[in-house]
Design a protein around this motif. Structure first.
Motif, PDB file in Angstrom:
ATOM      1  N   GLN A 191      -6.739  -7.122  -1.620  1.00 37.03           N
ATOM      2  CA  GLN A 191      -5.863  -5.962  -1.793  1.00 37.03           C
ATOM      3  C   GLN A 191      -5.799  -5.463  -3.215  1.00 37.03           C
ATOM      4  O   GLN A 191      -5.212  -4.424  -3.480  1.00 37.03           O
ATOM      5  N   GLN A 192      -6.410  -6.210  -4.142  1.00 34.48           N
ATOM      6  CA  GLN A 192      -6.342  -5.768  -5.532  1.00 34.48           C
ATOM      7  C   GLN A 192      -6.901  -4.358  -5.732  1.00 34.48           C
ATOM      8  O   GLN A 192      -6.297  -3.574  -6.465  1.00 34.48           O
TER       9      GLN A 192
ATOM     10  N   PHE B 248       4.448  -4.304  -3.880  1.00 33.85           N
ATOM     11  CA  PHE B 248       3.303  -5.072  -3.414  1.00 33.85           C
ATOM     12  C   PHE B 248       3.629  -6.552  -3.188  1.00 33.85           C
ATOM     13  O   PHE B 248       3.197  -7.150  -2.207  1.00 33.85           O
ATOM     14  N   LYS B 249       4.422  -7.122  -4.088  1.00 34.21           N
ATOM     15  CA  LYS B 249       4.678  -8.568  -3.971  1.00 34.21           C
ATOM     16  C   LYS B 249       5.471  -8.875  -2.706  1.00 34.21           C
ATOM     17  O   LYS B 249       5.253  -9.905  -2.059  1.00 34.21           O
TER      18      LYS B 249
ATOM     19  N   THR C  23      -0.585   0.827  -0.622  1.00 38.10           N
ATOM     20  CA  THR C  23      -1.062   1.132  -1.967  1.00 38.10           C
ATOM     21  C   THR C  23       0.083   1.234  -2.973  1.00 38.10           C
ATOM     22  O   THR C  23      -0.112   1.677  -4.087  1.00 38.10           O
ATOM     23  N   ASN C  24       1.276   0.814  -2.559  1.00 37.16           N
ATOM     24  CA  ASN C  24       2.429   0.899  -3.451  1.00 37.16           C
ATOM     25  C   ASN C  24       2.515  -0.346  -4.325  1.00 37.16           C
ATOM     26  O   ASN C  24       2.831  -1.439  -3.853  1.00 37.16           O
ATOM     27  N   ALA C  25       2.220  -0.193  -5.612  1.00 36.62           N
ATOM     28  CA  ALA C  25       2.172  -1.348  -6.508  1.00 36.62           C
ATOM     29  C   ALA C  25       3.558  -1.959  -6.730  1.00 36.62           C
ATOM     30  O   ALA C  25       3.682  -3.157  -6.983  1.00 36.62           O
TER      31      ALA C  25
ATOM     32  N   VAL D 118      -4.059  -1.745  -5.065  1.00 36.08           N
ATOM     33  CA  VAL D 118      -2.827  -1.622  -5.847  1.00 36.08           C
ATOM     34  C   VAL D 118      -3.047  -1.816  -7.340  1.00 36.08           C
ATOM     35  O   VAL D 118      -2.145  -1.610  -8.137  1.00 36.08           O
TER      36      VAL D 118
ATOM     37  N   ALA E  83      -1.645  -7.148  -8.788  1.00 32.65           N
ATOM     38  CA  ALA E  83      -2.255  -8.111  -7.865  1.00 32.65           C
ATOM     39  C   ALA E  83      -3.138  -9.155  -8.541  1.00 32.65           C
ATOM     40  O   ALA E  83      -3.824  -9.899  -7.858  1.00 32.65           O
TER      41      ALA E  83
END
Lengths: 317, 313
Positions: free
Chosen positions: A257-258, A177-178, A172-174, A261, A266
């Motif tokens: 996953q959007q 995330f990439k 859940t770490n934005a 995060v 996302a």
């Protein structure tokens, strides 16, 4: 591809029974092959209806479309959808995320199968190599839903890692995330990607290695100066194909996953199209975004192919 | 015969090792520290790939106390999660839908792909075949996009039907090319002889071509089957009715979207239900098992399948 029996004649070259000397007219040739058309027509119709008719559906990008009015009844609005699209801040986020993820994939995920193939190739025992291959190919066949569910159970809050490190949760770490997206892609497809490089390695003549060894090249140097150059044609080909799909970055993976995060991290072009069009009902803008993406993709693949040819390599068509 | 008997001296250690490993004379086995490093890398890679799956399978059988506490590997086991899931019904419906989709979809895809491939195998003799081939190949370089496809499926009245997950993707251009390549390399004399004997095109296809092409058809069947089993987005797009959902959508709902699995809520006078996490793991396992079952068969063929397509296609 190996031929099942030791024969030289292929289906393509096989002559028809007793071909007459005189040339047949087109009508006669078509009549002669009338049964062959029963094989072709269903498939041809399929591609017409499900690949070419939807192309026509892209007219929605130039309409103020509503399903109620249909294609015929919806008013034409010219480029208004594209104007609205390119001034949309959400599209800019989607475009930026798409390009960042694509760049990360290219730098981090693209070389991974090459490295893995080299490592596995350098193993002495072919039994160990086959065992490792069995394990690393497997994730390719799992759906993204399964892959992300498994990652959630391992790296998410309350997962395996958090049982050891308290409060650990990268799902859940934005901010990261990439990188997570790239890591998942490597986990899923890195092993599978080695197959094609193994074939390329197998195609390198053994005497090159022998000659290099006689000239005093060690194992490392043989890999650098014999194996790696042997992989360049295949790598180029894959790179061209990858560049064509640069705007398609793991659609299901990101869609799934959007919610975890958030949109900022996302949203990519495909998810933009889905949320705006199918869920939001803004058909015109969503189709315009899809068309934009499709055109760029086709242009990129053609350009990359041309570029590869200019560099003296082989293109794909 | 060996040089050690000729010289009368024992061979150097590295030469003996090389011989034992069956290596060519110019190749020396790597030094021990390189071997150790490689072994370490391999072990790490295998663990990274396999452990998450093993963990999920193990936890789906974990006893409730251990699942709640969160352990690296469970030591006490229970089948409660599976019992609850099979009583609940939603997951079973999903599995049934996916099974139907996979069986029917694979059969139809294989039938249509192989007939088209045979029809296009002799482009030189069949007028128009070349044009159709180019038309099919071109679809590999563009796609119409999500919205036009959605509107088409809707216009055809396929929404909320499992057919919407089969019909629009019935033939994969890539798979067609792979099968066509295989057909074109079949022994021509055999087919020619059949033609001279008066066998029709369909008879030749069913009696000669297909039986000779079992290896490539097996690969394609498995690729199609995996694709149908893993269908997620199209189902999300085309199917609203939860009774028609394939297992992947059910899995997403229960594990990622956090929808409560039926039977996981405590009921008065009943034994407490298994913890949510074991239920989730069990759903993941059920969605994965069919893939794990076909995987060993798949593996025998797929190198060939990938390469024929990638190199000749």
């Amino acid at each position: 591809m190996s031929t099942p029996t030791a024969t030289d004649t292929r289906v393509e070259d096989a002559a028809r029974p007793a071909p007459p000397r005189r040339r047949l007219t087109l009508r006669q040739r078509i009549w002669r092959e009338r049964w062959t058309y029963t094989f072709i027509i269903p498939g041809a119709l399929f591609f017409l209806v499900f690949a070419y008719v939807p192309m026509l559906g892209n007219v929605v990008a130039f309409q103020d479309y509503t399903p109620f009015r249909g294609f015929g009844g919806s008013p034409w609005v010219g480029l208004a959808n594209f104007n609205a699209l390119f001034s949309d801040p959400e599209l800019l986020i989607a475009l930026r995320n798409t390009l960042i993820i694509a760049a990360l994939q290219l730098v981090l995920a693209f070389p991974a199968p090459i490295a893995l193939a080299l490592l596995l190739d350098s193993l002495m025992s072919s039994r160990v190599r086959r065992m490792v291959q069995t394990v690393v190919y497997l994730p390719h066949f799992l759906s993204w839903v399964i892959v992300i569910s498994v990652w959630q159970q391992v790296f998410g809050g309350g997962g395996l890692v958090s049982a050891v490190i308290d409060g650990f949760d990268i799902m859940t770490n934005a901010d990261t995330f990439k990188l997570l997206v790239v890591a998942q892609a490597v986990w899923k497809d890195c092993g599978w990607g080695t197959i094609i490089f193994f074939a390329a390695i197998a195609g390198i003549p053994q005497d090159r290695y022998e000659a290099a060894a006689i000239d005093g090249a060690g194992a490392w140097q043989r890999m650098r100066h014999v194996t790696l150059p042997g992989l360049v044609p295949v790598a180029t080909l894959l790179l061209i194909l990858n560049i064509g799909s640069i705007l398609t970055v793991g659609f299901e993976q990101l869609l799934l996953q959007q919610p975890m995060v958030g949109m900022e991290a996302a949203e990519v072009l495909d998810t933009f199209v889905y949320f705006r069009g199918v869920l939001g009902g803004e058909w015109g803008i969503a189709t315009a975004a899809g068309l934009f993406k499709g055109v760029i993709g086709t242009v990129l693949v053609l350009a990359a192919n041309k570029f590869a040819k200019r560099l003296g390599g082989e293109g794909i068509f | 015969m060996s040089s050690s008997t000729v010289s009368g001296k024992p061979l150097p250690r590295e030469v003996r090792r090389r011989k034992a490993a069956g290596l060519p004379p110019w190749m020396n086995p790597p030094p021990p520290w390189v071997r150790a490093l490689k072994a370490l890398a391999i072990v790490l890679i295998v663990l990274t790939m396999a452990y998450p799956l093993i963990y999920v399978i193990a936890m789906s059988f974990a006893a409730p106390e251990q699942a709640r506490a969160g352990v690296v590997f469970p030591t006490e086991f229970s089948l409660d999660a599976y019992r609850v899931i099979f009583e609940g019904g939603t997951v079973t419906t999903g599995l049934r839908n996916s099974l139907w989709l996979t069986v029917v979809g694979t059969a139809l895809s294989l039938a249509f792909t192989s007939t088209l491939a045979w029809g296009l195998a002799r482009t030189r003799q069949v007028p128009g075949a070349k044009a159709v081939l180019i038309m099919v190949l071109a679809t590999m370089f563009f796609s119409a996009g999500i919205i036009p496809n959605f509107l088409l499926v809707k216009a055809l009245g396929l929404l909320d039907s499992l057919w919407s997950l089969i019909v629009p993707g019935l033939i994969s251009a890539f798979n067609m090319i792979v099968i066509r390549n295989f057909f074109m390399n079949l022994p021509g004399e055999l087919i020619e002889a059949a033609r001279i004997d008066g066998a029709g095109e369909w008879r030749i296809f069913l009696r000669i071509v297909l039986p000779l092409s079992k290896p490539v058809l097996a690969v394609m069947a498995l690729f199609y089957a995996v694709g149908y089993w893993n269908t997620y987005f199209n189902a999300l797009l085309y199917i609203n009715d939860s009774e028609q959902w394939p297992i992947q959508v059910v899995l997403q709902q229960y594990v990622l979207a956090g929808v409560t699995i039926p039977g996981s809520l405590p009921v008065a006078d009943q034994p407490p239900p298994p913890p949510g996490v074991t239920l989730q793991m069990a759903v993941i396992v059920l969605a994965t098992v069919p893939i794990l079952l076909v995987y060993p068969f798949l593996q025998r063929y797929f190198t060939k399948g990938v390469l024929t397509g990638a190199i000749k296609g």
